[in-house]
Design a protein around this motif. Structure first.
Motif, PDB file in Angstrom:
ATOM      1  N   VAL A 118       0.844  -1.189   0.000  1.00  0.00           N
ATOM      2  CA  VAL A 118       0.000   0.000   0.000  1.00  0.00           C
ATOM      3  C   VAL A 118       0.878   1.238   0.000  1.00  0.00           C
ATOM      4  N   PHE A 119       0.423   2.265  -0.722  1.00  0.00           N
ATOM      5  CA  PHE A 119       1.109   3.559  -0.781  1.00  0.00           C
ATOM      6  C   PHE A 119       0.060   4.645  -0.930  1.00  0.00           C
ATOM      7  N   VAL A 120       0.274   5.796  -0.280  1.00  0.00           N
ATOM      8  CA  VAL A 120      -0.686   6.896  -0.316  1.00  0.00           C
ATOM      9  C   VAL A 120       0.009   8.157  -0.806  1.00  0.00           C
ATOM     10  N   LYS A 121      -0.568   8.795  -1.843  1.00  0.00           N
ATOM     11  CA  LYS A 121      -0.021  10.051  -2.366  1.00  0.00           C
ATOM     12  C   LYS A 121      -0.473  11.227  -1.498  1.00  0.00           C
ATOM     13  N   GLU A 122       0.113  12.406  -1.780  1.00  0.00           N
ATOM     14  CA  GLU A 122      -0.205  13.612  -1.014  1.00  0.00           C
ATOM     15  C   GLU A 122      -1.674  14.002  -1.162  1.00  0.00           C
ATOM     16  N   ASN A 123      -2.280  13.676  -2.314  1.00  0.00           N
ATOM     17  CA  ASN A 123      -3.686  14.032  -2.526  1.00  0.00           C
ATOM     18  C   ASN A 123      -4.647  13.026  -1.897  1.00  0.00           C
ATOM     19  N   GLY A 124      -4.115  12.043  -1.189  1.00  0.00           N
ATOM     20  CA  GLY A 124      -4.962  11.070  -0.504  1.00  0.00           C
ATOM     21  C   GLY A 124      -5.290   9.837  -1.302  1.00  0.00           C
ATOM     22  N   HIS A 125      -4.861   9.777  -2.560  1.00  0.00           N
ATOM     23  CA  HIS A 125      -5.129   8.592  -3.375  1.00  0.00           C
ATOM     24  C   HIS A 125      -4.301   7.417  -2.869  1.00  0.00           C
ATOM     25  N   VAL A 126      -4.963   6.271  -2.782  1.00  0.00           N
ATOM     26  CA  VAL A 126      -4.350   5.065  -2.232  1.00  0.00           C
ATOM     27  C   VAL A 126      -4.048   4.087  -3.364  1.00  0.00           C
ATOM     28  N   PHE A 127      -2.794   3.653  -3.438  1.00  0.00           N
ATOM     29  CA  PHE A 127      -2.370   2.686  -4.449  1.00  0.00           C
ATOM     30  C   PHE A 127      -2.089   1.353  -3.760  1.00  0.00           C
ATOM     31  N   ARG A 173       5.671  12.471 -10.201  1.00  0.00           N
ATOM     32  CA  ARG A 173       5.143  12.565 -11.567  1.00  0.00           C
ATOM     33  C   ARG A 173       3.981  11.616 -11.790  1.00  0.00           C
ATOM     34  N   GLY A 174       3.673  10.792 -10.797  1.00  0.00           N
ATOM     35  CA  GLY A 174       2.576   9.843 -10.923  1.00  0.00           C
ATOM     36  C   GLY A 174       2.991   8.485 -11.447  1.00  0.00           C
ATOM     37  N   ASN A 175       4.286   8.305 -11.720  1.00  0.00           N
ATOM     38  CA  ASN A 175       4.757   7.002 -12.185  1.00  0.00           C
ATOM     39  C   ASN A 175       4.764   5.999 -11.042  1.00  0.00           C
ATOM     40  N   LEU A 176       4.383   4.772 -11.355  1.00  0.00           N
ATOM     41  CA  LEU A 176       4.321   3.710 -10.366  1.00  0.00           C
ATOM     42  C   LEU A 176       5.562   2.826 -10.464  1.00  0.00           C
ATOM     43  N   TYR A 177       6.052   2.376  -9.316  1.00  0.00           N
ATOM     44  CA  TYR A 177       7.146   1.411  -9.250  1.00  0.00           C
ATOM     45  C   TYR A 177       6.653   0.231  -8.419  1.00  0.00           C
ATOM     46  N   ALA A 178       6.782  -0.961  -8.959  1.00  0.00           N
ATOM     47  CA  ALA A 178       6.240  -2.136  -8.279  1.00  0.00           C
ATOM     48  C   ALA A 178       7.291  -3.230  -8.150  1.00  0.00           C
ATOM     49  N   VAL A 179       7.232  -3.903  -7.009  1.00  0.00           N
ATOM     50  CA  VAL A 179       8.027  -5.122  -6.829  1.00  0.00           C
ATOM     51  C   VAL A 179       7.177  -6.277  -7.334  1.00  0.00           C
ATOM     52  N   LEU A 180       7.670  -6.980  -8.338  1.00  0.00           N
ATOM     53  CA  LEU A 180       6.954  -8.124  -8.890  1.00  0.00           C
ATOM     54  C   LEU A 180       7.586  -9.416  -8.388  1.00  0.00           C
ATOM     55  N   ALA A 188       9.499  -2.818 -11.606  1.00  0.00           N
ATOM     56  CA  ALA A 188       8.730  -2.535 -12.819  1.00  0.00           C
ATOM     57  C   ALA A 188       8.172  -1.117 -12.724  1.00  0.00           C
ATOM     58  N   GLN A 189       8.393  -0.328 -13.764  1.00  0.00           N
ATOM     59  CA  GLN A 189       7.985   1.079 -13.769  1.00  0.00           C
ATOM     60  C   GLN A 189       6.824   1.274 -14.740  1.00  0.00           C
ATOM     61  N   PHE A 190       5.765   2.002 -14.270  1.00  0.00           N
ATOM     62  CA  PHE A 190       4.571   2.223 -15.086  1.00  0.00           C
ATOM     63  C   PHE A 190       4.216   3.708 -15.089  1.00  0.00           C
ATOM     64  N   SER A 191       3.598   4.142 -16.169  1.00  0.00           N
ATOM     65  CA  SER A 191       3.112   5.517 -16.257  1.00  0.00           C
ATOM     66  C   SER A 191       1.832   5.645 -15.439  1.00  0.00           C
ATOM     67  N   PRO A 192       1.342   6.870 -15.210  1.00  0.00           N
ATOM     68  CA  PRO A 192       0.079   7.034 -14.460  1.00  0.00           C
ATOM     69  C   PRO A 192      -1.100   6.305 -15.107  1.00  0.00           C
ATOM     70  N   LYS A 193      -0.984   6.016 -16.402  1.00  0.00           N
ATOM     71  CA  LYS A 193      -2.059   5.306 -17.101  1.00  0.00           C
ATOM     72  C   LYS A 193      -1.828   3.798 -17.147  1.00  0.00           C
ATOM     73  N   GLY A 243      12.375  12.209  -4.160  1.00  0.00           N
ATOM     74  CA  GLY A 243      12.169  11.282  -5.268  1.00  0.00           C
ATOM     75  C   GLY A 243      13.176  10.153  -5.329  1.00  0.00           C
ATOM     76  N   LEU A 244      14.050  10.041  -4.316  1.00  0.00           N
ATOM     77  CA  LEU A 244      14.996   8.927  -4.272  1.00  0.00           C
ATOM     78  C   LEU A 244      14.268   7.677  -3.810  1.00  0.00           C
ATOM     79  N   ILE A 245      14.560   6.565  -4.458  1.00  0.00           N
ATOM     80  CA  ILE A 245      13.863   5.311  -4.180  1.00  0.00           C
ATOM     81  C   ILE A 245      14.761   4.395  -3.365  1.00  0.00           C
ATOM     82  N   TYR A 246      14.180   3.765  -2.356  1.00  0.00           N
ATOM     83  CA  TYR A 246      14.904   2.861  -1.468  1.00  0.00           C
ATOM     84  C   TYR A 246      14.343   1.457  -1.636  1.00  0.00           C
ATOM     85  N   THR A 247      15.225   0.473  -1.658  1.00  0.00           N
ATOM     86  CA  THR A 247      14.777  -0.914  -1.740  1.00  0.00           C
ATOM     87  C   THR A 247      15.465  -1.746  -0.666  1.00  0.00           C
TER      88      THR A 247
END
Length: 684
Positions: A118-127, A173-180, A188-193, A243-247
């Motif tokens: 789960v991840f939550v953006k500043e606008n409250g949207h939950v991914f 920027r709205g891009n998604l990063y996922a652990v598959l 895996a990197q995805f655009s907002p769409k 915007g630095l990503i930690y794994t």
């Protein structure tokens, strides 16, 4: 009445954060400047446990929804308002809690099947990464589904590649990063769409000696039957405000924690951590927190990857507050409280920073902003708790450097083993000293040079000092003096020098032994007095016996192996010759090791190339003399010499293996005899 009793029972079971501080059932550790683990004051104390139920008072706002405790929770996230989001996999929902741990609502009920990220953006949207449905979901701030992304229809992703998302984050920027699951290519990197953009920050395979040996010895058919070595997949991920990503990665000793910039490069390649990290997060100051999914340890690092604290641990079955069974997630709120999600218990453990930890964090915040003088007072307080806290000495050093107290800065950087800071402080001290004394040195040098040429001229024209020179010529012909000076002859003219050593008897076992003693002496002086900027050894941790064996044992094995190999290959040299020749081959190190070590103390990191060149040149010179020694003593041609040296190294390996086996057998024999004697003693 019954309702009030139930609520009172819940309050009794659930210790909430901010109520009372319990004593810690664990020790807190840190790393001292020498890289050793040490116990320090408690940095965090356990203050509560949350299991997803309404914790106190009333349940207004929950509606008619049945309250459920967490079931196999997989991930936790805390937003800017300190609201807590839990990927409650067993219940197929995202549980939303208030900052105090009060149950608020559920998101994704009926849509999600097994959410694991789960991840939550500043606008409250939950991914959400839903492992069960193999999809990524986006919900708005009210819990309404906005988007869902399945397996991307892209050639880059691969037709046969499985799409099983486990964790997810979103950048600005709205891009998604996922652990598959099972993905070795990276995140895996995805655009907002939901368009697949590629992979990011892939892990690398670590060096495997066994595999390298197999590649040399096995045939292509045999190698095909071996399981291919693939890099491990990330276990979790996080993103900071920049915007630095930690794994975090499970199953690897190298780069188990990574801090990735926009190009995917790791900014903290060397981090002391475990091989079973289940999650990673970062707070508003840039401090990094990880949790060990197997042993329950919680690690806190600064933004550069330096370990600050390690605390908590595994619960052995006593249900102790502060210990975990199977931690699967970690998060930190704006007040510095650490929330650890326990998958097996189905609960969140809450840890409150102590006054000691708050002091460290306050000092670090000023330090990271470059306000070193402002941080000085806090570092002084930290040192009252722990006088060997490396970061505190480093911070005090930077404050002293800023104020121009270079001597104090040098001392602080020396304690904290901060090489760059030490080098900078020493540069300033040396610059000041040179400004004051350069003219004196120039005058003294000119006087000495003039005196030298004057004495040389008087010697040639008037014979001044001839008596001393004649006496020196007589001393040089003394047996052992001549044998000692042969070292300089070999250093300048190795071929002639080695011929004279063997054929004219200008060497002896006695003098070779003296040279070996000098070699060991120089080695210890080198270890003790080389500037720590260029030395990998801490003089305080040097053990004379251990270090002596490190240099004498390989030399002894070399002498034996080279003699045996040369005898088989028709070498002319005797064991005595190899013993003597090897000693003289170390002449460059014997005569240059101490001067280089002394000079290193006058250098900074900016002149490290001078030290490296001197050190490398000395070692190459020694290796060349060793090569020519084998060639001249055994009277080999060039090719034979190379072959002989390679076989000698192989022989050294065999002798080492035999020695290791003999050592093991001797220990077993000792244990056997000791057991028999103990039995006899007991019966008697």
């Amino acid at each position: 009445m019954a309702k009030k009793m139930v609520l009172m029972f819940i309050v009794f079971l659930l210790w909430l954060p901010g109520k009372t501080e319990a004593s810690a059932p664990y020790d807190t550790y840190t790393i001292n400047p020498d890289g050793e683990w040490m116990i320090t004051q408690d940095a965090y104390l356990p203050t509560g446990m949350i299991n997803g139920l309404a914790s106190i008072g009333n349940t207004e706002g929950v509606g008619k929804e049945k309250l459920q405790p967490f079931s196999q929770p997989e991930d936790i996230f805390i937003d800017r308002h300190d609201r807590i989001y839990v990927a409650d996999a067993g219940n197929g929902r995202i549980a939303v809690l208030s900052p105090d741990g009060e149950y608020s609502k559920s998101i994704g009920k009926g849509v999600l099947t097994q959410p694991t990220g789960v991840f939550v953006k500043e606008n409250g949207h939950v991914f959400v990464a839903d492992y069960g449905s193999q999809k990524l979901f986006e919900f708005d701030a009210h819990g309404k589904k906005v988007n869902e992304f399945g397996k991307p229809d892209s050639v880059l992703f691969g037709k046969d590649t499985n799409f099983v998302p486990k964790k997810v984050i979103v950048d600005k920027r709205g891009n998604l990063y996922a652990v598959l699951e099972g993905s070795v290519e990276g995140l895996a990197q995805f655009s907002p769409k939901g368009e697949f953009l590629g992979y990011f920050g892939a892990n690398q395979t670590s060096f495997d000696l066994k595999r390298k040996i197999q590649e040399v010895l096995y045939t292509k058919e045999q190698l095909k039957k071996l399981e291919s070595k693939r890099p491990p997949s990330a276990s979790n991920l996080a993103i900071d405000d920049e915007g630095l990503i930690y794994t975090s990665t499970t199953g690897t000793k190298t780069e188990s924690i990574k801090k990735l910039n926009i190009s995917g490069s790791n900014l903290i390649p060397s981090v002391m951590s475990s091989t079973s990290l289940s999650d990673v997060t970062v707070d508003f100051m840039g401090n990094i927190y990880t949790v060990d999914g197997e042993f329950g340890y919680i690690y806190e690092y600064d933004s550069e990857g330096n370990l600050i604290f390690t605390f908590s641990g595994e619960d052995s079955g006593n249900q102790r507050l502060g210990l975990t069974k199977s931690p699967s997630g970690i998060a930190v709120n704006s007040k510095g409280r650490v929330f650890v999600l326990d998958k097996q218990r189905g609960a969140i453990q809450v840890f409150q920073p102590t006054a000691y930890a708050n002091l460290v964090h306050k000092a670090m915040s000023y330090y990271s902003e470059g306000r070193y003088e402002k941080s000085e007072g806090y570092w002084q307080e930290v040192l009252k708790y722990n006088s060997m806290f490396g970061l505190a000495h480093q911070g005090m050093g930077m404050a002293a450097l800023k104020k121009g107290n270079y001597e104090e800065a040098l001392e602080r950087f020396s304690i904290s083993k901060d090489m760059e800071g030490y080098s900078t402080a020493y540069w300033e001290i040396r610059r000041k000293w040179m400004l004051e004394h350069t003219s004196s040195f120039i005058i003294a040098g000119a006087v000495l040079l003039a005196a030298y040429f004057m004495m040389r001229r008087l010697y040639r024209k008037k014979g001044l000092g001839a008596r001393v020179m004649n006496q020196w010529q007589i001393v040089k012909k003394e047996k052992y003096i001549s044998q000692f000076l042969q070292s300089f002859r070999i250093m300048r003219h190795p071929i002639d020098g080695y011929w004279e050593l063997i054929q004219k008897g200008k060497g002896s076992v006695f003098m070779a032994t003296i040279l070996y003693i000098l070699l060991v002496t120089v080695y210890f002086i080198d270890l003790l007095y080389t500037n720590f900027l260029f030395s990998a050894k801490d003089p305080n941790n040097i053990r004379i016996f251990n270090e002596g064996w490190k240099i004498l044992a390989p030399i002894a094995v070399w002498i034996i192996a080279n003699y045996l190999v040369s005898t088989i290959n028709d070498g002319k040299g005797k064991l005595r010759d190899v013993y003597i020749g090897t000693a003289y081959a170390f002449s460059p190190y014997i005569f240059l090791g101490i001067p280089i070590a002394i000079v290193s103390n006058g250098l900074t990191l900016m002149e490290s190339v001078l030290y490296d060149i001197a050190r490398f040149g000395m070692m190459v010179w020694t290796a060349l003399l060793m090569f020519l020694m084998v060639k001249e003593i055994h009277r080999f041609e060039l090719g034979q010499t190379v072959k002989n040296i390679l076989l000698t190294f192989a022989g050294m390996g065999i002798l080492g293996l035999i020695g290791f086996m003999m050592f093991g057998l001797t220990n077993q024999l000792y244990d056997f005899v000791d057991a028999i004697l103990s039995e006899v003693k007991a019966r008697v």
